[in-house]
Design an enzyme around this catalytic site. Structure first.
Site, PDB file in Angstrom:
ATOM      1  CE  LYS A 109      21.994 -26.223   6.849  1.00  0.00           C
ATOM      2  NZ  LYS A 109      23.510 -26.148   6.648  1.00  0.00           N
TER       3      LYS A 109
HETATM    4  C1  PLP Z   1      24.430 -24.893   6.989  1.00  0.00           C
HETATM    5  C2  PLP Z   1      24.347 -23.756   7.726  1.00  0.00           C
HETATM    6  C3  PLP Z   1      24.631 -22.456   7.451  1.00  0.00           C
HETATM    7  C4  PLP Z   1      25.410 -22.408   6.151  1.00  0.00           C
HETATM    8  O1  PLP Z   1      24.875 -22.727   5.040  1.00  0.00           O
HETATM    9  P1  PLP Z   1      25.776 -23.054   3.758  1.00  0.00           P
HETATM   10  O2  PLP Z   1      24.861 -22.973   2.615  1.00  0.00           O
HETATM   11  O3  PLP Z   1      26.223 -24.403   3.976  1.00  0.00           O
HETATM   12  O4  PLP Z   1      26.908 -22.003   3.488  1.00  0.00           O
HETATM   13  C5  PLP Z   1      24.709 -21.272   8.404  1.00  0.00           C
HETATM   14  N1  PLP Z   1      24.121 -21.471   9.527  1.00  0.00           N
HETATM   15  C6  PLP Z   1      23.947 -22.773   9.978  1.00  0.00           C
HETATM   16  C7  PLP Z   1      23.157 -22.790  11.306  1.00  0.00           C
HETATM   17  C8  PLP Z   1      23.972 -23.802   9.319  1.00  0.00           C
HETATM   18  O5  PLP Z   1      23.365 -25.034   9.850  1.00  0.00           O
END
Ligand code: PLP
Length: 394
Positions: A186
């Site tokens: 992210k």
């Molecule tokens: C990455 C992501 C999540 C979940 O996040 P994690 O930290 O990997 O559990 C939820 N929604 C979207 C749109 C994502 O891209």
């Protein structure tokens, strides 16, 4: 979404501070920690940076979503309207809450079409889960208005859009709760982590308890805490939070670099016949983690995705065939396949997801290719990339 490209000296120093204290947990141990509270520090910095009253960090974006659903009172049999282009976590958390996912179509923003959201509302709709995909905003003003009119709770998934804004206001701060992810791919990362954002004190109070077995965190003695309701263990460790503190401090720099690289590519591709960019309700608020283009047809998009890969343009995604992000390949979700039987399956509420058709969304995603924007690219690399992309797409 590449915060991992910037893991460096500051992150290192932050983690060593936690190791030096020896206190790796966010609650308790007030004496030995000598005033060091990394989770709290990250929360305060998040609240300030995002312009929201309260931020509460947790173990992942997925646990942030589960927390958001729980504190908004979403439970067994409640319907949650959400897009078919998202991450499987949104579907998983809705199903694990015992709730019923109801798809509304997306439009050329790659996010929910407010008209389709309106059409998906029923008397059982408890919440709308608006997902800001690929670094930029849904039509969040219209969706918010719709939720207000129907008296339905708005939850935002801004996991892919940290730092993006709509008319100057951070994504994740429009709904009753907004969710962030700090997983490894992210915009900013702490390895694994997430956060919920809210302006509502009561929602915050519920969230901080829910992520820690319902502890009310009212006194100094953790063992004597009250437990007004059940919860889970979605706590973030001090080690992870420390990395998050360092990364958050670099968010503006990350956004600046992403925006510069994206603008070079976008300017260079503008004017190619038949090539359309994703619609951005507020272009200035784009976090620029991705460049998304729409081709004239599904056939063209498939050809282009293949040709881009062959031309050495890495980091391109053709979501239509992707099993993490688009509903077409979610057979395990649609059939409620789980190690243990899900409530929706046991009680038979909700419609048969295997039978859904979403032609409007298919027509958008079938034509879309997204390209990741990286931080460590040199200007020369971006120019070379652009030349390759132009030769394929022109
Ligand atoms: C990455 C992501 C999540 C979940 O996040 P994690 O930290 O990997 O559990 C939820 N929604 C979207 C749109 C994502 O891209």
């Amino acid at each position: 979404m590449p915060g991992f490209e910037y893991i460096g000296e500051a992150e290192h120093r932050q983690v060593l501070e936690v190791m030096a204290s020896g206190v790796l947990m966010r609650y308790g141990f007030d004496g030995p920690r000598k005033g060091q509270w990394k989770c709290r520090e990250l929360e305060e910095n998040l609240a300030t940076r995002f312009g929201v009253r309260r931020a509460h960090v947790c173990s992942s974006g997925t646990s942030a979503l589960s927390t958001a659903l729980a504190v908004c009172g979403v439970g067994a049999g409640d319907e949650v309207v959400l897009p078919p282009f998202t991450f499987v976590a949104d579907l998983e958390t809705v199903l694990l809450a015992g709730a019923v996912p109801v798809f509304a179509d997306i439009d050329e923003t790659l996010c929910l079409d407010p008209r389709s959201v309106a059409a998906a509302m029923t008397p059982r709709t408890k919440a709308v889960l608006a997902v800001h995909m690929c670094g930029a905003m849904a039509r969040i003003d219209a969706i918010m208005e719709l939720c207000r009119t129907h008296q339905v709770t708005l939850i935002e998934d801004a996991a892919q859009a940290a730092g993006a804004t709509f008319h100057g206001k951070a994504l994740g701060t429009f709904g009753r709760v907004g969710c962030l992810s700090f997983d490894y791919v992210k915009t900013i990362t702490c390895g694994e982590g997430g956060a919920v954002l809210t302006d509502d004190e009561e929602t915050y109070r519920l969230a901080q308890a829910y992520t820690d077995h319902g502890h009310d965190h009212a006194g100094a003695d953790r063992g004597a805490d009250g437990h007004p309701h059940i919860g889970a263990n979605f706590r973030l460790s001090e080690l992870h939070a420390a990395v998050g503190v360092a990364q958050l401090a670099r968010l503006d720099e990350i956004l600046e670099v992403q925006r510069r690289h994206k603008a070079m590519l976008k300017d260079g591709l503008a004017g190619i016949r038949g090539l359309q960019f994703r619609e951005l309700p507020d272009p200035a608020g784009d976090s620029a983690t991705f460049l998304s283009v729409l081709l004239p047809s599904e056939h063209d998009a498939r050809q282009a995705a293949k040709a881009l890969a062959e031309a050495g343009v890495d980091g391109c995604f053709y979501w239509y065939d992707n099993n993490w992000h688009y509903h077409r390949k979610w057979d395990h979700i649609k059939t409620f396949t789980s190690p243990g039987r899900l409530a929706i399956d046991r009680f038979g509420y909700g419609s048969d997801l295997t039978k859904i058709t979403l032609p409007q969304s298919d027509a958008v995603i079938g034509r879309t290719i997204s390209m990741l924007i990286k931080l460590r690219w040199t200007e020369e690399h971006v120019r070379d990339r652009l030349a390759r992309m132009k030769s394929v797409l022109a």
